[in-house]
Design a protein around this motif. Structure first.
Motif, PDB file in Angstrom:
ATOM      1  N   LEU A  46      -2.806   0.832   4.159  1.00  0.00           N
ATOM      2  CA  LEU A  46      -2.935  -0.532   3.639  1.00  0.00           C
ATOM      3  C   LEU A  46      -2.084  -0.707   2.392  1.00  0.00           C
ATOM      4  N   ARG A  47      -2.175   0.245   1.482  1.00  0.00           N
ATOM      5  CA  ARG A  47      -1.397   0.154   0.239  1.00  0.00           C
ATOM      6  C   ARG A  47       0.103   0.136   0.517  1.00  0.00           C
ATOM      7  N   LYS A  48       0.542   0.986   1.417  1.00  0.00           N
ATOM      8  CA  LYS A  48       1.968   1.057   1.734  1.00  0.00           C
ATOM      9  C   LYS A  48       2.438  -0.219   2.425  1.00  0.00           C
ATOM     10  N   ALA A  49       1.697  -0.664   3.430  1.00  0.00           N
ATOM     11  CA  ALA A  49       2.103  -1.844   4.208  1.00  0.00           C
ATOM     12  C   ALA A  49       2.061  -3.123   3.376  1.00  0.00           C
ATOM     13  N   LEU A  50       1.169  -3.179   2.386  1.00  0.00           N
ATOM     14  CA  LEU A  50       0.992  -4.410   1.613  1.00  0.00           C
ATOM     15  C   LEU A  50       1.583  -4.341   0.206  1.00  0.00           C
ATOM     16  N   SER A  51       2.339  -3.307  -0.068  1.00  0.00           N
ATOM     17  CA  SER A  51       2.976  -3.171  -1.374  1.00  0.00           C
ATOM     18  C   SER A  51       3.867  -4.380  -1.653  1.00  0.00           C
ATOM     19  N   GLY A  52       3.606  -5.055  -2.764  1.00  0.00           N
ATOM     20  CA  GLY A  52       4.371  -6.233  -3.135  1.00  0.00           C
ATOM     21  C   GLY A  52       3.944  -7.496  -2.421  1.00  0.00           C
ATOM     22  N   VAL A  53       3.032  -7.367  -1.468  1.00  0.00           N
ATOM     23  CA  VAL A  53       2.566  -8.516  -0.682  1.00  0.00           C
ATOM     24  C   VAL A  53       1.143  -8.899  -1.071  1.00  0.00           C
ATOM     25  N   ALA A  54       0.325  -7.886  -1.369  1.00  0.00           N
ATOM     26  CA  ALA A  54      -1.083  -8.110  -1.710  1.00  0.00           C
ATOM     27  C   ALA A  54      -1.553  -6.987  -2.619  1.00  0.00           C
ATOM     28  N   ARG A  55      -2.592  -7.283  -3.374  1.00  0.00           N
ATOM     29  CA  ARG A  55      -3.255  -6.229  -4.148  1.00  0.00           C
ATOM     30  C   ARG A  55      -4.261  -5.577  -3.213  1.00  0.00           C
ATOM     31  N   VAL A  56      -4.283  -4.260  -3.192  1.00  0.00           N
ATOM     32  CA  VAL A  56      -5.276  -3.520  -2.407  1.00  0.00           C
ATOM     33  C   VAL A  56      -6.128  -2.765  -3.411  1.00  0.00           C
ATOM     34  N   ARG A  57      -7.429  -3.042  -3.369  1.00  0.00           N
ATOM     35  CA  ARG A  57      -8.303  -2.384  -4.341  1.00  0.00           C
ATOM     36  C   ARG A  57      -9.533  -1.816  -3.643  1.00  0.00           C
ATOM     37  N   PRO A  58      -9.738  -0.533  -3.787  1.00  0.00           N
ATOM     38  CA  PRO A  58     -10.966   0.070  -3.268  1.00  0.00           C
ATOM     39  C   PRO A  58     -12.108  -0.201  -4.245  1.00  0.00           C
ATOM     40  N   VAL A  59     -13.281  -0.411  -3.713  1.00  0.00           N
ATOM     41  CA  VAL A  59     -14.476  -0.590  -4.543  1.00  0.00           C
ATOM     42  C   VAL A  59     -15.536   0.388  -4.065  1.00  0.00           C
ATOM     43  N   THR A  60     -16.485   0.659  -4.926  1.00  0.00           N
ATOM     44  CA  THR A  60     -17.489   1.674  -4.630  1.00  0.00           C
ATOM     45  C   THR A  60     -18.374   1.303  -3.447  1.00  0.00           C
ATOM     46  N   CYS A  61     -18.977   0.131  -3.452  1.00  0.00           N
ATOM     47  CA  CYS A  61     -19.842  -0.265  -2.341  1.00  0.00           C
ATOM     48  C   CYS A  61     -20.030  -1.778  -2.362  1.00  0.00           C
ATOM     49  N   LEU A  62     -19.832  -2.390  -1.225  1.00  0.00           N
ATOM     50  CA  LEU A  62     -20.040  -3.835  -1.099  1.00  0.00           C
ATOM     51  C   LEU A  62     -21.437  -4.157  -0.571  1.00  0.00           C
ATOM     52  N   ASP A  63     -22.233  -3.113  -0.307  1.00  0.00           N
ATOM     53  CA  ASP A  63     -23.621  -3.273   0.118  1.00  0.00           C
ATOM     54  C   ASP A  63     -23.745  -4.024   1.437  1.00  0.00           C
ATOM     55  N   ALA A  64     -22.804  -3.793   2.335  1.00  0.00           N
ATOM     56  CA  ALA A  64     -22.865  -4.372   3.678  1.00  0.00           C
ATOM     57  C   ALA A  64     -22.800  -3.229   4.689  1.00  0.00           C
ATOM     58  N   CYS A  65     -23.644  -2.234   4.478  1.00  0.00           N
ATOM     59  CA  CYS A  65     -23.570  -0.973   5.228  1.00  0.00           C
ATOM     60  C   CYS A  65     -23.779  -1.138   6.736  1.00  0.00           C
ATOM     61  N   GLU A  66     -24.439  -2.210   7.141  1.00  0.00           N
ATOM     62  CA  GLU A  66     -24.614  -2.436   8.580  1.00  0.00           C
ATOM     63  C   GLU A  66     -23.280  -2.765   9.257  1.00  0.00           C
TER      64      GLU A  66
END
Length: 136
Positions: A46-66
């Motif tokens: 994702l980071r490679k494909a979207l470099s300069g096109v979008a910000r890619v940010r990992p987050v710890t947990c979005l609490d949508a585990c289902e």
């Protein structure tokens, strides 16, 4: 100055006009609890494909585990002005789905480009509480 250098030194206004791709990498997402997926490679792709096109940010947990292995595509400023809203995608455990997401974001993302129809299978609507955590 090369294109790449220009991208990395973009002004704040230009940076604000990028989509943001938020990748959950917490409790279930990005862990061996979701087997048969190289989570680190997915994030790197994702980071490679979207470099300069979008910000890619990992987050710890979005609490949508289902819907483990959640990716949220937030529109750019232009996309939001055009009516785009964040799109929550769950169970993104297939490299083809990741490729569809990057192609869509590369085309402008929410509000500016229609997502590939196959992404409808991954889309879900989280609770208001979860939406507020990421959309504010």
């Amino acid at each position: 100055m090369s294109r790449r250098a220009r991208r990395t030194t973009a002004s704040g206004a230009e940076a604000a006009d990028l989509c943001t791709v938020t990748v959950c990498r917490g409790c279930c997402c990005g862990t061996p609890k979701i087997p048969n997926l190289d989570h680190a490679a997915q994030l790197a792709d994702l980071r490679k494909a979207l470099s300069g096109v979008a910000r890619v940010r990992p987050v710890t947990c979005l609490d949508a585990c289902e819907h483990a292995n959640v990716i949220v595509v937030q529109p750019s400023a232009a996309g939001r002005r055009a009516g785009g809203r964040p799109v929550w995608l769950g169970l993104v455990n297939d490299p083809d789905a990741t490729a569809d997401i990057t192609a869509w974001v590369g085309g402008g993302g929410p509000g500016l480009a229609e997502p590939p129809g196959i992404l409808d299978l991954y889309a879900f609507t989280p609770s208001r509480r979860l939406r507020s955590q990421i959309e504010d």
